[in-house]
Design an enzyme around this catalytic site. Structure first.
Site, PDB file in Angstrom:
ATOM      1  N   LYS A 267       0.845  -1.205   0.000  1.00  0.00           N
ATOM      2  CA  LYS A 267       0.000   0.000   0.000  1.00  0.00           C
ATOM      3  C   LYS A 267       0.876   1.250   0.000  1.00  0.00           C
ATOM      4  O   LYS A 267       1.681   1.454   0.910  1.00  0.00           O
ATOM      5  CB  LYS A 267      -0.916  -0.010   1.237  1.00  0.00           C
ATOM      6  CG  LYS A 267      -1.722   1.289   1.439  1.00  0.00           C
ATOM      7  CD  LYS A 267      -2.690   1.183   2.619  1.00  0.00           C
ATOM      8  CE  LYS A 267      -3.341   2.535   2.936  1.00  0.00           C
ATOM      9  NZ  LYS A 267      -4.265   2.475   4.083  1.00  0.00           N
ATOM     10  N   LYS A 279     -10.686  12.486   8.132  1.00  0.00           N
ATOM     11  CA  LYS A 279     -10.234  12.085   9.462  1.00  0.00           C
ATOM     12  C   LYS A 279     -10.244  13.284  10.409  1.00  0.00           C
ATOM     13  O   LYS A 279     -10.057  14.417   9.959  1.00  0.00           O
ATOM     14  CB  LYS A 279      -8.781  11.594   9.385  1.00  0.00           C
ATOM     15  CG  LYS A 279      -8.585  10.231   8.771  1.00  0.00           C
ATOM     16  CD  LYS A 279      -7.102   9.857   8.810  1.00  0.00           C
ATOM     17  CE  LYS A 279      -6.849   8.530   8.103  1.00  0.00           C
ATOM     18  NZ  LYS A 279      -7.486   7.389   8.763  1.00  0.00           N
ATOM     19  N   ASP A 290       1.399   6.171   5.613  1.00  0.00           N
ATOM     20  CA  ASP A 290       0.452   5.240   5.002  1.00  0.00           C
ATOM     21  C   ASP A 290       1.003   4.598   3.721  1.00  0.00           C
ATOM     22  O   ASP A 290       0.303   3.846   3.055  1.00  0.00           O
ATOM     23  CB  ASP A 290      -0.867   5.974   4.722  1.00  0.00           C
ATOM     24  CG  ASP A 290      -2.081   5.095   4.924  1.00  0.00           C
ATOM     25  OD1 ASP A 290      -1.937   4.016   5.522  1.00  0.00           O
ATOM     26  OD2 ASP A 290      -3.168   5.491   4.469  1.00  0.00           O
ATOM     27  N   ASP A 349     -12.317   6.834   3.523  1.00  0.00           N
ATOM     28  CA  ASP A 349     -11.137   6.620   4.366  1.00  0.00           C
ATOM     29  C   ASP A 349     -10.699   5.151   4.373  1.00  0.00           C
ATOM     30  O   ASP A 349      -9.647   4.808   4.896  1.00  0.00           O
ATOM     31  CB  ASP A 349     -11.427   7.103   5.800  1.00  0.00           C
ATOM     32  CG  ASP A 349     -10.159   7.280   6.617  1.00  0.00           C
ATOM     33  OD1 ASP A 349      -9.061   7.249   6.026  1.00  0.00           O
ATOM     34  OD2 ASP A 349     -10.267   7.452   7.847  1.00  0.00           O
ATOM     35  N   ARG A 353      -7.660  -0.541   0.692  1.00  0.00           N
ATOM     36  CA  ARG A 353      -8.152  -1.761   0.058  1.00  0.00           C
ATOM     37  C   ARG A 353      -8.500  -1.532  -1.407  1.00  0.00           C
ATOM     38  O   ARG A 353      -8.458  -2.456  -2.210  1.00  0.00           O
ATOM     39  CB  ARG A 353      -9.358  -2.293   0.854  1.00  0.00           C
ATOM     40  CG  ARG A 353     -10.532  -1.349   0.895  1.00  0.00           C
ATOM     41  CD  ARG A 353     -11.540  -1.714   1.982  1.00  0.00           C
ATOM     42  NE  ARG A 353     -11.053  -1.394   3.330  1.00  0.00           N
ATOM     43  CZ  ARG A 353     -11.755  -1.568   4.442  1.00  0.00           C
ATOM     44  NH1 ARG A 353     -12.982  -2.049   4.373  1.00  0.00           N
ATOM     45  NH2 ARG A 353     -11.245  -1.250   5.615  1.00  0.00           N
TER      46      ARG A 353
HETATM   47  N1  BES Z   1      -4.429   4.383   6.843  1.00  0.00           N
HETATM   48  C1  BES Z   1      -5.565   4.058   7.633  1.00  0.00           C
HETATM   49  C2  BES Z   1      -5.237   3.013   8.701  1.00  0.00           C
HETATM   50  C3  BES Z   1      -4.358   3.470   9.803  1.00  0.00           C
HETATM   51  C4  BES Z   1      -4.897   4.021  10.941  1.00  0.00           C
HETATM   52  C5  BES Z   1      -3.006   3.309   9.718  1.00  0.00           C
HETATM   53  C6  BES Z   1      -4.088   4.436  11.974  1.00  0.00           C
HETATM   54  C7  BES Z   1      -2.202   3.715  10.733  1.00  0.00           C
HETATM   55  C8  BES Z   1      -2.743   4.273  11.877  1.00  0.00           C
HETATM   56  C9  BES Z   1      -6.667   3.500   6.745  1.00  0.00           C
HETATM   57  O1  BES Z   1      -6.717   4.004   5.471  1.00  0.00           O
HETATM   58  C10 BES Z   1      -7.942   3.857   7.421  1.00  0.00           C
HETATM   59  O2  BES Z   1      -8.279   5.003   7.476  1.00  0.00           O
HETATM   60  N2  BES Z   1      -8.606   2.841   7.950  1.00  0.00           N
HETATM   61  C11 BES Z   1      -9.818   2.999   8.663  1.00  0.00           C
HETATM   62  C12 BES Z   1     -10.456   1.647   8.645  1.00  0.00           C
HETATM   63  C13 BES Z   1     -11.923   1.719   8.850  1.00  0.00           C
HETATM   64  C14 BES Z   1     -12.580   2.428   7.725  1.00  0.00           C
HETATM   65  C15 BES Z   1     -12.434   0.298   8.960  1.00  0.00           C
HETATM   66  C16 BES Z   1      -9.540   3.411  10.106  1.00  0.00           C
HETATM   67  O3  BES Z   1      -8.494   3.064  10.642  1.00  0.00           O
HETATM   68  O4  BES Z   1     -10.367   4.096  10.661  1.00  0.00           O
HETATM   69 ZN    ZN Z   2      -4.942   4.650   4.726  1.00  0.00          ZN
HETATM   70 MN    MN Z   3      -7.802   5.786   5.335  1.00  0.00          MN
END
Ligand code: BES
Ligand code: ZN
Ligand code: MN
Length: 513
Positions: A267, A279, A290, A349, A353
């Site tokens: 990724k 966010k 990321d 967000d 995936r």
């Molecule tokens: N890049 C984030 C995941 C992440 C969060 C990495 C904190 C490192 C630290 C990812 O793209 C994301 O935003 N994931 C969501 C998942 C949710 C939609 C199920 C999240 O973490 O809120």
């Molecule tokens: Zn992310």
């Molecule tokens: Mn995200």
């Protein structure tokens, strides 16, 4: 530039600024000089342990004590690092202690490491830990007055053995690339857009050339036009909101003697604002990391090529910036992925995936023995396993091999399931083939893995969710610095090495004397 030499020699008679020794703690609570430290302990004689104890030194892992030798040995100072319980010394313990040493040398210009290094595996652990632990990111500090380390000697009785020399060489190759991954992760997102990230990969590829001066690894960079032709709806959908357009970087290492073939996918979100599903400010601050999955698979590929491992590697790093603009994808959009499956987007967000789906589908077209993806995919995985342990998903055979490689490399990961419940949930879109996100809070790391699974079909596959260990929020520990960690590279290289050894699995970390 630091030079590394491996040599036989007495730590008590070596003329150097600092000699590093390891001291462990026995089950009786006594201090015990570790292999390599005997001659230094002898030079101090009966004073040795009382001297350390009087300074409060207990031999715990992570502990460190630097003091002048006042002529007891040739070196000006000794640096004592704790190795923890003496009956539980592992390669990883040595690696971490060497990392602690690297960070506590003061302003030394020359150092001799007298840590346990009696065989090739220990030489590797000492060198790995020292190179990794000495890392710091200073690119944006305009005032930096450190002169730096000139010479590092690793003292070892095995110094003239071919395997020991090769172990140091391998540690330097992998260590430099782990540090390169950390540089990329630590680079602020304004200086590492998808375009600049792809440029960095191309530049590094040009540095790594064989004897013929020909690059060892083939590099292809796909821009928007090519991605449109290939119908990479995930990468284009996520990248569309940014003024910096997305890329897909593909690396190919094809050795003539390849015994197996692996596809890696990482990724590469150079910044994750969340997009329209934005966010909160506090979660956004570190989202430059990321792209840690892409940094890991790219550098692992270069390391495998530099080591000349007889395993073919095809690596895909989709790169995009997840931003807010009039061109951003919206919750409600339907995207068509590379393999033709449609995806209903409900949360911008959950972008990782989407870019991985295109790349995984591409990897799944090839004839590989395994596909491994590495991604800072979900915060919920950090909730489940903490910041130091990655989530490992996939089929039994592939995850077992990855877990064995992780064990040998000292990287912590833990298997998590993809239950039928999650497999069903990703198919519950009313309008498209696959649902991107379902707003159920529980088990969302599993949902994300189930989503990815839709794009690899029944191919051998493992997925590493490195949202936690890709970044160290706190202070340095062992050989791991603050900020970008380079997590997963060691495991991927060990995995490829084990595949090359037709025996299958790497030697398990043994107890060491
Ligand atoms: N890049 C984030 C995941 C992440 C969060 C990495 C904190 C490192 C630290 C990812 O793209 C994301 O935003 N994931 C969501 C998942 C949710 C939609 C199920 C999240 O973490 O809120
Ligand atoms: Zn992310
Ligand atoms: Mn995200």
């Amino acid at each position: 530039m630091t030079t590394y030499t491996l040599r036989k020699g007495s730590p008590a008679k070596t003329r150097t600024d600092v000699v590093v020794i390891g001291v462990a703690r026995t089950s009786q609570g006594d201090l015990a000089a570790c292999a390599g430290a005997e001659e230094v302990a002898e030079a101090y004689g009966r004073r040795f342990k009382p001297l350390l104890s009087s300074m409060g030194f207990r031999g715990d892992a992570g502990e460190v004590l630097r003091m002048p030798t006042a002529g007891t040995i040739r070196a000006g100072q000794i640096l004592v690092v704790g190795l923890g319980a003496s009956d539980d010394l592992t390669h990883e313990g040595v690696r971490r202690a060497a990392g602690v040493a690297a960070r506590n040398l003061g302003n030394a210009a020359t150092v001799a490491l007298a840590l346990p290094a009696h065989d090739a595996e220990h030489v590797r652990a000492v060198a790995d830990g020292f190179i990794s632990g000495g890392y710091s990111f200073k690119r944006y500090k305009s005032r930096s007055d450190e002169a730096g380390l000139a010479d590092v000697s690793i003292l070892s009785d095995a110094a003239r053995r071919h395997e020991a020399i090769a172990a140091l060489e391998a540690a330097r190759i992998v260590g430099d690339l782990v540090n390169r991954a950390r540089d990329w992760v630590n680079t602020p997102p304004n200086d590492l857009t998808p375009e600049l990230f792809a440029d960095e990969v191309v530049a590094l590829g040009k540095e790594l050339t064989g004897r013929s001066r020909k690059p060892k690894v083939r590099i292809e960079v796909l821009g928007v036009e090519e991605l449109e032709k290939l119908r990479c709806g995930g990468i284009l959908g996520v990248g569309g909101g940014s003024a910096s357009s997305p890329r897909l970087v593909k690396l190919t290492w094809q050795p003539p003697d390849a015994r197996a073939s692996v596809a890696l996918v990482g990724k590469g979100i150079t910044y994750d604002s969340g997009g329209l599903t934005i966010k909160p400010g506090s979660s956004m601050a570190t989202m430059k990391y990321d792209m840690g999955g892409a940094a890991a698979v790219l550098n692992a590929t270069f390391a495998i090529a530099e080591l000349g491992l007889p395993v073919a590697v095809t690596t895909y790093a989709p790169m995009a910036e997840n931003m807010v603009s009039g061109n951003s994808m919206r919750p409600g959009d339907v995207l068509t992925m590379y393999d033709g499956q449609t995806v209903e987007v409900t949360n911008t967000d959950a972008e990782g995936r989407l870019i991985l789906a295109d790349a995984l589908a591409m990897a799944a077209e090839g004839d590989h023995d395994a596909i491994i993806d590495v991604a800072t995919l979900t915060g919920p995985c950090i909730v489940a396993l903490g910041e130091k342990v990655a989530g490992l998903f996939g089929d039994d055979e592939t995850t077992r091999a990855v877990a064995a490689a992780a064990e040998a490399s000292g990287e912590m990961m833990w298997r998590l399931p993809i239950p039928d419940e999650s497999r069903e949930a990703v198919r519950e879109s009313k309008i498209a083939d696959v649902l991107q996100h379902n707003w159920v809070r529980w088990g969302s790391a599993l949902f994300a893995a189930a989503f990815l699974h839709e794009f690899v079909g029944d191919k051998p596959w493992a997925h590493l969710d490195i949202a936690g260990p890709a970044w160290n929020t706190g202070g340095p520990w062992g050989h791991v610095p603050s900020g970008g960690t380079g997590y997963a590279i060691a495991t991927l290289v060990a995995y490829a090495a084990a595949l090359a050894d037709s025996t299958g699995e790497p030697a398990v970390d043994e107890q060491t004397a």
